[in-house]
Design an enzyme around this catalytic site. Structure first.
Site, PDB file in Angstrom:
ATOM      1  N   GLY A 242       0.828  -1.212   0.000  1.00 13.36           N
ATOM      2  CA  GLY A 242       0.000   0.000   0.000  1.00 13.36           C
ATOM      3  C   GLY A 242       0.860   1.259   0.000  1.00 13.36           C
ATOM      4  O   GLY A 242       0.522   2.258  -0.644  1.00 13.36           O
ATOM      5  N   ASP A 243       1.982   1.214   0.716  1.00 11.89           N
ATOM      6  CA  ASP A 243       2.877   2.378   0.764  1.00 11.89           C
ATOM      7  C   ASP A 243       3.495   2.640  -0.612  1.00 11.89           C
ATOM      8  O   ASP A 243       3.682   3.790  -1.011  1.00 11.89           O
ATOM      9  CB  ASP A 243       3.992   2.150   1.791  1.00 11.89           C
ATOM     10  CG  ASP A 243       3.432   1.927   3.191  1.00 11.89           C
ATOM     11  OD1 ASP A 243       2.350   2.476   3.490  1.00 11.89           O
ATOM     12  OD2 ASP A 243       4.067   1.190   3.968  1.00 11.89           O
TER      13      ASP A 243
HETATM   14  O1  RIB Z   1       2.770  -0.431   5.680  1.00 10.84           O
HETATM   15  C1  RIB Z   1       3.802  -1.237   6.185  1.00 10.84           C
HETATM   16  C2  RIB Z   1       4.401  -0.601   7.410  1.00 10.84           C
HETATM   17  O2  RIB Z   1       3.416  -0.522   8.412  1.00 10.84           O
HETATM   18  C3  RIB Z   1       5.530  -1.370   8.009  1.00 10.84           C
HETATM   19  O3  RIB Z   1       6.783  -1.041   7.469  1.00 10.84           O
HETATM   20  C4  RIB Z   1       5.382  -1.073   9.496  1.00 10.84           C
HETATM   21  O4  RIB Z   1       6.444  -0.359  10.050  1.00 10.84           O
HETATM   22  C5  RIB Z   1       4.052  -0.351   9.648  1.00 10.84           C
HETATM   23  O5  RIB Z   1       4.197   1.010   9.829  1.00 10.84           O
END
Ligand code: RIB
Length: 289
Positions: A242-243
């Site tokens: 998602g990031d």
């Molecule tokens: O979206 C993944 C992230 O969620 C991980 O890297 C963890 O640190 C949490 O913040």
């Protein structure tokens, strides 16, 4: 147009397991790896890898050397990061044999952001610049309000969800980037079309990107709805997928790319992240797309 990511930085302790632990159960892990992570850090690295000019603001504890180093190595501007005594946030992440994860975030000293910190950081940004936020810092509503008051474009990924979300000034948000669970927390709806409509009704000026994992992603922008299918891959570890999507989306928007192109690149990048272990390090470069 500059991009400011006011976001979290965590040390991820990732445990490989046959299945994620059930209530009352004790299980053995096949192994543990330490990774740089945090939704904020991952998104900054994804923005930078995608070609965006990104400044990361936030706080690091005494054990945050590797987190700072990985941001710098990927070309993220770190001049707005404050250093404090005490430990940084860490996570306990279980990754099962299907690549699915469960994440516990244990907040450290570095979630504390004061109004004075926020004012000092925002002084370097102007109307039209983009600010990206997640929900792992403790003064998120204040950052949101102050950034919107400066005329910045507020992109909010309401993850992780908590009860406080209901009190946030979400009318300051220009872009919601969320998954189904986060959409349900904000709207009370659990079906993609209903979530999109509920956000559009409540926040008519905002655009929404709703990610559905292997089912693809919807985007509602200026009255139009787009659908982007997911690219099929064998999942190894979904952490930071998602990031990655968020980072590629924000970078593409900052470059004025057409929305269908932005969504396709974001989906392709996150599918590559899913096929690799880890968080920040698993995010692909544009060449890899
Ligand atoms: O979206 C993944 C992230 O969620 C991980 O890297 C963890 O640190 C949490 O913040």
């Amino acid at each position: 147009m500059k991009i400011l990511n006011y976001g979290s930085m965590n040390i991820d302790r990732v445990y490989s397991v046959a299945h994620t632990v059930r209530p009352g159960e004790t299980i053995l892990s096949h192994g543990m790896n330490l990774y740089c992570g945090g939704k904020g850090l991952n998104q900054s690295i994804a923005i930078a890898k995608a070609g965006g000019e990104v400044y990361h603001a936030g706080v690091l504890g005494e054990d945050g050397g590797a987190l700072l180093e990985v941001l710098k190595r990927h070309g993220v501007n770190t001049s707005h990061i404050k250093h404090v005594a005490g430990a940084s946030s860490h996570t306990v992440i279980q990754v099962d044999e299907e690549g699915q994860n469960c994440i516990i975030v244990c907040a450290g000293e570095n979630v504390r952001v004061t109004d004075a910190d926020i004012d000092a950081v925002l002084a370097g940004f102007a109307a039209g610049d983009i600010i990206v936020m997640q929900n792992e810092l403790d003064n998120t509503p204040s950052i949101m309000r102050k950034a919107a008051a400066r005329g910045m474009v507020v992109a909010f990924n309401p993850s992780p969800i908590n009860e406080a979300l209901a009190t946030y000034p979400l009318d300051c948000v220009s872009w919601f980037i969320l998954n189904e669970l986060e959409g349900e927390a904000i709207t009370g709806e659990n079906e993609p079309g209903a979530i999109l409509s509920a956000i559009a009704n409540k926040y008519p000026k905002a655009s929404v990107v709703l990610t559905l994992g292997a089912e693809g992603a919807y985007c509602r922008h200026q009255g139009h709805t787009f659908f982007q299918p997911a690219f099929k891959v064998k999942p190894v570890d979904t952490t930071a997928a998602g990031d990655t999507f968020t980072g590629y989306l924000i970078s593409g928007l900052s470059h004025g790319q057409p929305l269908p192109t932005v969504l396709e690149r974001a989906a392709k990048a996150s599918s590559i992240t899913v096929s690799r272990k880890g968080a920040a390090d698993s995010i692909p470069t544009p060449e890899e797309l």
